[in-house]
Each structure stands twice: as structure tokens, then as C-alpha cells.
Scaffold this active site. Structure first.
Site, PDB file in Angstrom:
ATOM      1  N   CYS A   2       0.973  -1.080  -0.075  1.00 34.59           N
ATOM      2  CA  CYS A   2       0.046  -0.034   0.047  1.00 34.59           C
ATOM      3  C   CYS A   2       1.069   0.997   0.002  1.00 34.59           C
ATOM      4  O   CYS A   2       1.980   1.141   0.088  1.00 34.59           O
ATOM      5  CB  CYS A   2      -1.019   0.110   1.258  1.00 34.59           C
ATOM      6  SG  CYS A   2      -1.810  -1.747   1.600  1.00 34.59           S
ATOM      7  N   ARG A  35       0.834   1.935  -6.228  1.00 37.10           N
ATOM      8  CA  ARG A  35       1.056   0.900  -5.010  1.00 37.10           C
ATOM      9  C   ARG A  35      -0.074   0.173  -4.949  1.00 37.10           C
ATOM     10  O   ARG A  35      -0.077  -0.698  -4.101  1.00 37.10           O
ATOM     11  CB  ARG A  35       1.615   1.701  -3.927  1.00 37.10           C
ATOM     12  CG  ARG A  35       2.899   2.765  -3.942  1.00 37.10           C
ATOM     13  CD  ARG A  35       4.014   1.374  -3.839  1.00 37.10           C
ATOM     14  NE  ARG A  35       3.888   1.092  -2.402  1.00 37.10           N
ATOM     15  CZ  ARG A  35       5.085   0.335  -2.066  1.00 37.10           C
ATOM     16  NH1 ARG A  35       5.963   0.125  -2.692  1.00 37.10           N
ATOM     17  NH2 ARG A  35       4.849  -0.417  -0.732  1.00 37.10           N
ATOM     18  N   TRP A  88      -3.806  -1.580  -1.329  1.00 38.06           N
ATOM     19  CA  TRP A  88      -3.793  -2.903  -2.254  1.00 38.06           C
ATOM     20  C   TRP A  88      -4.478  -3.768  -1.520  1.00 38.06           C
ATOM     21  O   TRP A  88      -3.587  -4.256  -0.690  1.00 38.06           O
ATOM     22  CB  TRP A  88      -2.454  -3.068  -2.724  1.00 38.06           C
ATOM     23  CG  TRP A  88      -2.595  -4.085  -3.821  1.00 38.06           C
ATOM     24  CD1 TRP A  88      -2.318  -5.608  -3.512  1.00 38.06           C
ATOM     25  CD2 TRP A  88      -3.020  -4.459  -5.237  1.00 38.06           C
ATOM     26  NE1 TRP A  88      -2.373  -6.437  -4.366  1.00 38.06           N
ATOM     27  CE2 TRP A  88      -2.985  -5.756  -5.688  1.00 38.06           C
ATOM     28  CE3 TRP A  88      -3.518  -3.337  -5.997  1.00 38.06           C
ATOM     29  CZ2 TRP A  88      -3.263  -6.150  -6.829  1.00 38.06           C
ATOM     30  CZ3 TRP A  88      -3.974  -3.902  -7.252  1.00 38.06           C
ATOM     31  CH2 TRP A  88      -3.885  -5.109  -7.679  1.00 38.06           C
ATOM     32  N   ASN A 114       1.022  -0.363   6.511  1.00 36.82           N
ATOM     33  CA  ASN A 114       1.391  -0.990   5.412  1.00 36.82           C
ATOM     34  C   ASN A 114       2.029  -2.178   5.870  1.00 36.82           C
ATOM     35  O   ASN A 114       2.960  -2.053   6.693  1.00 36.82           O
ATOM     36  CB  ASN A 114       2.270  -0.096   4.468  1.00 36.82           C
ATOM     37  CG  ASN A 114       2.722  -0.878   3.197  1.00 36.82           C
ATOM     38  OD1 ASN A 114       2.207  -1.963   2.813  1.00 36.82           O
ATOM     39  ND2 ASN A 114       3.733  -0.105   2.368  1.00 36.82           N
ATOM     40  N   GLY A 115       1.686  -3.243   5.527  1.00 37.53           N
ATOM     41  CA  GLY A 115       2.314  -4.400   6.074  1.00 37.53           C
ATOM     42  C   GLY A 115       1.094  -5.637   6.611  1.00 37.53           C
ATOM     43  O   GLY A 115       0.197  -5.579   6.086  1.00 37.53           O
ATOM     44  N   GLU A 499       8.801 -21.690 -17.998  1.00 39.43           N
ATOM     45  CA  GLU A 499       8.705 -20.336 -17.946  1.00 39.43           C
ATOM     46  C   GLU A 499       9.763 -19.558 -18.284  1.00 39.43           C
ATOM     47  O   GLU A 499       9.736 -18.310 -18.948  1.00 39.43           O
ATOM     48  CB  GLU A 499       8.661 -20.048 -16.373  1.00 39.43           C
ATOM     49  CG  GLU A 499       8.492 -18.871 -15.585  1.00 39.43           C
ATOM     50  CD  GLU A 499       7.430 -17.743 -16.133  1.00 39.43           C
ATOM     51  OE1 GLU A 499       6.486 -18.577 -16.647  1.00 39.43           O
ATOM     52  OE2 GLU A 499       7.358 -16.774 -16.006  1.00 39.43           O
ATOM     53  N   LYS A 503       9.238 -16.333 -20.800  1.00 39.55           N
ATOM     54  CA  LYS A 503       9.717 -15.024 -20.695  1.00 39.55           C
ATOM     55  C   LYS A 503      10.269 -14.394 -21.976  1.00 39.55           C
ATOM     56  O   LYS A 503      10.445 -13.495 -22.278  1.00 39.55           O
ATOM     57  CB  LYS A 503      10.489 -15.045 -19.501  1.00 39.55           C
ATOM     58  CG  LYS A 503       9.860 -15.215 -17.936  1.00 39.55           C
ATOM     59  CD  LYS A 503       9.086 -13.580 -17.874  1.00 39.55           C
ATOM     60  CE  LYS A 503       7.865 -13.728 -16.961  1.00 39.55           C
ATOM     61  NZ  LYS A 503       6.743 -14.389 -17.340  1.00 39.55           N
ATOM     62  N   GLU A 506       8.125 -13.698 -24.798  1.00 39.81           N
ATOM     63  CA  GLU A 506       7.374 -12.251 -24.640  1.00 39.81           C
ATOM     64  C   GLU A 506       8.340 -11.215 -24.849  1.00 39.81           C
ATOM     65  O   GLU A 506       7.758 -10.223 -25.202  1.00 39.81           O
ATOM     66  CB  GLU A 506       6.856 -12.344 -23.257  1.00 39.81           C
ATOM     67  CG  GLU A 506       5.908 -13.210 -22.599  1.00 39.81           C
ATOM     68  CD  GLU A 506       5.443 -13.133 -21.351  1.00 39.81           C
ATOM     69  OE1 GLU A 506       4.220 -12.457 -21.221  1.00 39.81           O
ATOM     70  OE2 GLU A 506       6.441 -13.425 -20.263  1.00 39.81           O
ATOM     71  N   HIS A 522      12.876 -37.876 -28.473  1.00 39.11           N
ATOM     72  CA  HIS A 522      11.674 -38.344 -28.968  1.00 39.11           C
ATOM     73  C   HIS A 522      11.283 -37.539 -30.194  1.00 39.11           C
ATOM     74  O   HIS A 522      10.114 -37.285 -30.701  1.00 39.11           O
ATOM     75  CB  HIS A 522      10.523 -38.600 -28.040  1.00 39.11           C
ATOM     76  CG  HIS A 522      10.746 -39.722 -26.990  1.00 39.11           C
ATOM     77  ND1 HIS A 522      10.965 -40.964 -27.394  1.00 39.11           N
ATOM     78  CD2 HIS A 522      11.316 -39.714 -25.749  1.00 39.11           C
ATOM     79  CE1 HIS A 522      11.120 -41.531 -26.361  1.00 39.11           C
ATOM     80  NE2 HIS A 522      11.368 -40.942 -25.109  1.00 39.11           N
ATOM     81  N   LYS A 621      -1.986  -6.857 -19.849  1.00 39.15           N
ATOM     82  CA  LYS A 621      -1.710  -7.433 -18.417  1.00 39.15           C
ATOM     83  C   LYS A 621      -2.907  -8.266 -17.778  1.00 39.15           C
ATOM     84  O   LYS A 621      -2.703  -9.270 -17.361  1.00 39.15           O
ATOM     85  CB  LYS A 621      -1.634  -6.335 -17.675  1.00 39.15           C
ATOM     86  CG  LYS A 621      -0.984  -6.539 -16.199  1.00 39.15           C
ATOM     87  CD  LYS A 621       0.276  -6.974 -16.036  1.00 39.15           C
ATOM     88  CE  LYS A 621       0.417  -7.590 -14.653  1.00 39.15           C
ATOM     89  NZ  LYS A 621       1.699  -8.456 -14.694  1.00 39.15           N
TER      90      LYS A 621
HETATM   91  C1  F6R Z   1       3.519 -14.136 -18.572  1.00 39.49           C
HETATM   92  C2  F6R Z   1       2.124 -13.409 -18.325  1.00 39.49           C
HETATM   93  C3  F6R Z   1       1.108 -14.397 -18.914  1.00 39.49           C
HETATM   94  C4  F6R Z   1       0.040 -14.460 -17.590  1.00 39.49           C
HETATM   95  C5  F6R Z   1      -1.386 -15.187 -18.205  1.00 39.49           C
HETATM   96  C6  F6R Z   1      -2.164 -15.578 -16.735  1.00 39.49           C
HETATM   97  O1  F6R Z   1       4.611 -13.308 -17.980  1.00 39.49           O
HETATM   98  O2  F6R Z   1       1.993 -12.675 -17.568  1.00 39.49           O
HETATM   99  O3  F6R Z   1       1.384 -15.520 -19.435  1.00 39.49           O
HETATM  100  O4  F6R Z   1       0.569 -15.450 -16.652  1.00 39.49           O
HETATM  101  O5  F6R Z   1      -1.908 -14.279 -18.919  1.00 39.49           O
HETATM  102  O6  F6R Z   1      -2.691 -14.424 -16.396  1.00 39.49           O
HETATM  103  P1  F6R Z   1      -3.332 -14.452 -14.829  1.00 39.49           P
HETATM  104  O7  F6R Z   1      -2.169 -14.970 -13.953  1.00 39.49           O
HETATM  105  O8  F6R Z   1      -3.594 -12.873 -14.598  1.00 39.49           O
HETATM  106  O9  F6R Z   1      -4.497 -15.240 -15.064  1.00 39.49           O
END
Ligand code: F6R
Length: 626
Positions: A2, A35, A88, A114-115, A499, A503, A506, A522, A621
Site C-alpha cells: 500500500c 502501489r 492494495w 502498510n504490512g 517459464e 519470458k 514475450e 523423441h 496485463k
Molecule cells: C506471462 C504472463 C501471462 C499470464 C497469463 C495469465 O508473463 O504474464 O502468461 O501469466 O496471461 O494471467 P493471470 O495470472 O492474470 O490469469
């Protein structure tokens, strides 16, 4: 996660007596919205004790501050001190009742925090039994009432003594600021773990959890350290330890502009958020590992009997959240001895899955809004399964539409690529795996205790892995011109490889694929030719030798090999052209650490290509469409 701000300032000496405490608070809150924006609130006191305390709060998502500003039109014109907060949500939904500042029974003192107060439940029970009226579901509110108790028991100790006494009762992490109408030019602040900075100029003294909030007032800051308190009065600051001994606070000067300050001096949000990962892991562990060495997840409201009745776990998620689920599959099966199926949400919805009331379906989603996962959860509930959601957003659609919720506590994530939310998800899932094992008595108390202790040191190990950022950058620079990358892992290393590949694609838009190393022969090994860059997860697990055999296979076809290896493991290093070093841990927790160099590698490679790591192309996002 927060945001906190506070200022005490003498009335302007132009005869009008007008003060701009309110304006400073509102502007500061605007700079703290990154935040958290579930709610915003302020409290004002003074200039006379008889003026009392004025408070306004608003909880309307991204419109919270706008609504608060409107309500502040009714604020008293004169005030000598004030505190503000953007929230948050972690404990209690994003409602106005749960918004800070919180007040005591008489509404004469107000507090922002905050905490996490770990023992808030027992303290709340005690306060309610003593006749206090708690109005919110937050862990914070108990602090306001504890201060009230201390003042009424010993009025002579004043606000400073009362805050000190109250903090003697709490466990957990906090940065906080308190104002009280009886001492109208004083702000009392305290810190344990969560950061707090202060400044003094002319007739003002102010504080904030983050530099941007008060960067317009000064560039010289005093840092409140752990277990220190501060008394802020117009133009003065006094810092003490919790025993009341005066301390010379550490001073820092920043030359950042506002945008750099929002990023805490990091070049971008992704870097800032990666460096917040130790805290995200630590906060997700807080108040779930009890001092007696057991785990508590009472917040899920699922009884041990219900957990014992679970015959199958089904994890459903997308992207990085899916990888977190895949990492946890190994832990749940190993420790709790429950079969785990895992599926990508968009596949799960249309595959006619077999579920019944003994199936625990776990949806993992940092945003809690992802359409595919949300629809999958609805389908699971329709079929009568018990649905648990793991998310970072309190009261998100998925949290509201589930039988139970386990929150991660990473705070808002701005970079599009999931980093700190991902580590917090893995942490929450590992806690859940151990909790299932505890409920089903599948682990001996001794083994459980050893594992819980190992979890406690994970934040430090994540921090160590992050310290190697420059080394990872050097490796990324070596391979910056490679057109494609192959990521390999086995067992828990496999989702880490997935992962790492996700990354990299992306952020740098390069071809990057993750494979289970045992599957190479395989098919995928056909891709390997001299110069192919293979990144392998080769930290020590029970099947490390098998992983190393697969590495030998790609090396013998001319691949260039980068290995993630445990500190000091020269045997692994000898097989590699470059090494990404990480601290060792219990192998089932290793993904929490091993993912860090993968993030760093993708981050540095993208930057070496001159790309925007916070806003990768074509991505959003939150994905609210199927
Ligand atoms: C990768 C990324 C996406 C999300 C995916 C699911 O860096 O951000 O692959 O992990 O879109 O999103 P959430 O977790 O919000 O359901």
C-alpha cells in the site's frame, strides 16, 4: 503493498492561517496509486485539539482517488497534520469500511498501515471481549484500538508512548503513521520490514512509504530503519528505537525525477518488480507459518475434514500461472499424496473434464480476471467440484466466484510480464501443498517442521539469486545474436524451463521453446545443430544425473550449453559453456529460486535488443476475453 503519506505543517503565516496539508496529501496519493488503488483515504487533525479528527475514504477501484478528492471538498479549511493511504487489499475486501485510515472507538485517533499484523485475529478477539467495536475486516484496525487502550490506561505516556506500547503487542510487518486530535501537530511513525522515509523542511515534516509521494517537497530523506519510531512535528523530526533511545537517522539524497522515483530508481517496472520478489515471497508466507511450526490457512474456510475428503486435485491456469501450477503438482503429489491433474484453462473448458464433489479445482490467476480461467472455474463449480482460487487481487471476479480463496501478496504488478506475482503464486501453492499434507497427516511433524523452516529462508535465497543480475547480463550479452533458444528441464526443472522460454519469447520476440529434457530423443533433438543455444535447469534434484545425460546428448550434437546450477557445484559447471548460479534449497522449492535467472536472462536479452520490457508487443496485463 500500500502507499502511505503524512505531513505536519504549521499554518501559513499570511494572516489567513490556511494550511495546504490536504493538498499535499491528495497530490502525494496521486503519485502513490501505482502501489494500489483499491481504496484511498485521508485523516486530518488540528490546528486545535478541539477541532477533532476529520476522515474521508473512498473505495472505487481506479476511481478511488477521484472520489476521495470530491469528498475532500467538505474537509476543514485548517488542519495541522494529516495522513493518507492508497490500499492494495490483502486482509478484507476492497471496501470503504476496510479502507485506511482506521480509527479507534472514539474516532479521535487515526492510523495508516502498510504490512501485515500476523496475530490480528487473537488481538481482535481480545479487543472485542473488552468492549471495542471493530468495524473492518482488516488486520490493521486492531492497532488503532491497541493504541486507544494504551492511552486510556496511561494518559501520561501520550501518543508516542501509546504507539510504542501497542507495537509491543503485535507480530508481523508494518510501516505506519498515526495522528490524534489531542496532539494535533504530531505524527507518530514506526517501521518493521515495510519501508518508510521522512523529510523535514522549514515549518514542515513529512513521511511516505515511497519517494514519489514526497519528491515535490524535498530531495533529502531520512530513512526509518527496522524497529525504529519517529516523532514528526512542524519543522522537526526525532527518531528513537522501540526502547525510546534517540537515534541519528540515516540520510539519503536522490537526484531522480518523478518517473524514476516511481520505479524506485530502477530503469523499468520489470526490474523493480523482480527486485521486490524476496518481499513478495516473504509477505505471502507471513502469518501462514505459525510460531509453533504448523501452517494455518484458516482464511480459506475449508475444514481439515473437507481436505481429507479430496480425492483429486485439478489445477487450471494460463501462461506463467499455469507454470506455477505445474511446479506445485510435484509438491502436492509428493507431500500430500493426492493425484494432481493440470490443464491450460482454455483447453480445460472444452475437454469435458471429469469432476465431482471430491475434486478440488484450483484456479491460479494473478489478476483474478483472466476469462479462460474464470470460465473454467464456473464450469468446475457447475459440475459440483470444490473451487479454490489463488490470486493476487482481493475481491477479483474469480475470488468472488469461488468456494475458497488463497491470496498471494505481491502487491500491484505494472510490468506486463509476470515476475513477482509468479513467485508469489509458486510460494502460495507450495504452502498449500504442505497444508494439504498437514491436514491429511501425510507428513510427519518433524518433516513438516524442517520444510517450513526451509520456506522461511526462501526470500533470502531469492535475494541472493537477484544479486547475480550483472553475471546473468554478461551471459545474455554473449548469446545476444542467437536467433533461437531451447530450454530444458526435468521434473520441477521442466516448468522452470517452460517459464524461461515464455519470458524470453514475450520480452525479446525470439523463438524460445521449453521441453522436458527426457523427451529430447523423441523429437526435439532434431532441432539441435552446432551453435544451438540450450539453457538447462541443472540444479540438484534426485534426477540430476538423468538431466546431465540429456545435456551430454545436446552437447555431442554441437549445442552451446548454459546451465542453471547450484552455488559451488563445479561438477555441473564443467559441462557448461556458461553458468547461471543460484543458491541450493529443498528441490521441490527450487523453482522459486531457479526461475529468477530465467527472468533476468530474458530481461537483459530484451534490453540488449533495445526492447521495452514493461510493454512487450501484442500483450495485455489482463486478458478478459476468451
Ligand atoms: C506471462 C504472463 C501471462 C499470464 C497469463 C495469465 O508473463 O504474464 O502468461 O501469466 O496471461 O494471467 P493471470 O495470472 O492474470 O490469469
Amino acid at each position: 503493498m500500500c502507499g502511505i503519506i503524512g505531513i505536519t505543517r504549521a499554518p501559513v503565516g499570511d494572516g489567513s492561517g490556511r494550511s495546504d496539508v490536504l493538498e499535499v496529501l491528495l497530490e502525494g496519493l496521486g503519485r502513490l496509486e501505482y502501489r494500489g488503488y483499491d481504496s484511498a483515504g485521508i485523516a486530518l487533525v488540528g490546528p486545535d485539539a478541539s477541532d477533532g479528527l476529520w476522515r474521508a475514504r473512498a473505495a472505487n477501484g481506479t476511481r478511488s482517488l477521484k472520489d476521495l478528492t470530491k469528498r475532500a471538498e467538505d474537509a476543514p479549511e485548517l488542519s495541522s497534520a494529516g495522513i493518507g493511504h492508497t490500499r492494495w487489499a490483502t486482509h478484507g475486501g476492497p471496501t470503504e469500511e476496510n479502507a485506511h485510515p482506521h480509527v479507534d472507538c472514539s474516532a479521535g485517533l487515526a492510523l495508516v498501515h502498510n504490512g501485515i499484523i500476523e496475530n490480528h485475529v487473537e488481538l481482535a478477539d481480545e479487543l472485542v471481549a473488552a468492549g471495542h467495536r471493530l468495524r473492518s475486516e482488516t488486520d490493521t484496525e486492531v492497532l488503532a484500538h491497541l493504541i486507544e487502550v494504551a492511552v486510556s490506561d496511561h494518559p501520561e505516556i501520550g501518543l508516542v508512548g501509546a504507539v510504542r506500547a501497542a507495537l509491543g503487542r503485535v507480530r508481523g510487518a508494518f510501516s505506519l503513521a498515526v495522528v490524534c486530535s489531542d496532539e494535533p501537530d504530531l505524527i507518530v511513525a514506526a517501521r518493521r520490514v515495510s519501508p518508510l522515509l521522512m523529510g523535514v523542511t522549514g515549518d514542515s515534516a513529512f513521511l511516505a512509504s515511497d519517494i514519489p509521494a514526497i519528491l515535490g517537497l524535498t530531495r533529502d530523506f531520512f530513512v526509518l530503519e527496522d524497529d525504529q519510531m519517529a516523532e514528526l512535528r512542524p519543522g522537526s523530526l526525532r527518531v528513537t528505537n522501540f526502547e525510546g533511545e534517540e537515534i541519528d537517522p540515516q540520510r539519503i539524497t536522490v537526484d531522480w525525477d518523478l518517473e524514476a522515483a516511481r520505479k524506485d530508481g530502477y530503469d523499468d517496472f520489470m526490474s523493480k518488480e523482480m527486485h521486490e520478489q524476496p518481499k513478495a515471497v516473504a509477505d505471502t508466507l507471513l502469518d501462514r507459518l505459525l510460531p509453533d511450526g504448523t501452517l494455518s490457512l484458516d482464511e480459506m474456510h475449508i475444514t481439515n475434514a473437507e481436505l481429507r475428503a479430496v480425492n483429486k486435485v485439478f489445477i487450471v491456469a494460463c501462461g506463467s500461472s499455469y507454470h506455477a501450477g505445474l511446479m506445485a503438482k510435484y509438491s502436492i503429489e509428493h507431500w500430500a499424496r493426492i493425484p494432481v491433474e493440470i490443464d491450460i484453462a482454455s483447453e480445460f473448458i472444452y475437454r469435458d473434464p471429469v469432476l465431482d464433489p471430491t475434486t478440488l479445482v484450483i484456479g491460479v490467476s494473478q489478476s483474478g480476471e483472466t476469462a479462460d480461467t474464470r470460465i473454467a472455474m464456473e464450469e468446475a463449480r457447475r459440475q459440483g467440484a470444490k473451487v479454490l482460487v489463488i490470486t493476487n487481487v482481493v475481491d477479483s471476479s474469480m475470488a468472488r466466484g469461488s468456494d475458497a480463496v488463497l491470496y498471494t501478496r505481491a502487491g500491484p504488478e505494472i510490468g506486463v510480464a509476470a515476475t513477482k506475482t509468479h513467485l508469489a503464486q509458486i510460494t502460495a501453492l507450495e504452502i498449500l501443498a504442505l497444508y494439504l499434507a498437514q491436514a491429511r497427516q501425510a507428513l510427519s511433524p518433524h518433516d513438516a517442521r524442517v520444510l517450513f523452516e526451509q520456506m522461511g529462508v526462501l526470500p533470502d535465497k531469492v535475494a541472493l539469486a537477484l544479486e547475480r543480475s550483472a553475471d546473468v547480463e554478461a551471459v545474455a550479452a554473449t548469446y545476444r545474436d542467437s536467433p533461437s533458444f531451447m530450454f530444458l528441464g526435468r521434473q520441477v526443472g521442466y516448468p522452470v524451463a517452460l517459464e524461461g522460454a515464455l519470458k524470453l519469447k514475450e520480452l525479446s520476440y525470439l523463438r524460445a521453446e521449453g521441453f522436458p529434457a527426457g523427451e529430447l530423443k523423441h523429437g526435439p533433438i532434431a532441432l539441435v545443430e552446432p551453435g544451438t543455444v540450450v539453457i538447462g535447469v541443472a540444479t540438484r534434484t534426485p534426477i540430476w544425473e538423468k538431466m546431465m545425460s540429456n545435456i551430454t546428448e545436446v552437447k555431442s550434437r554441437g549445442a552451446t550449453v548454459v546451465l542453471v546450477a547450484n552455488d559451488g557445484d563445479e561438477e555441473t559447471a564443467r559441462q557448461a559453456d556458461a553458468v547461471l548460479w543460484v543458491p541450493e534449497t529443498e528441490y521441490l522449492f527450487a523453482p522459486i529460486i531457479d526461475v529468477v535467472p530465467m527472468q533476468l536472462f530474458a530481461y537483459h536479452l530484451a534490453r540488449l535488443h533495445g526492447l521495452d520490457v514493461d510493454r512487450p508487443r501484442n500483450l495485455a496485463k489482463v486478458v478478459t476475453v476468451e
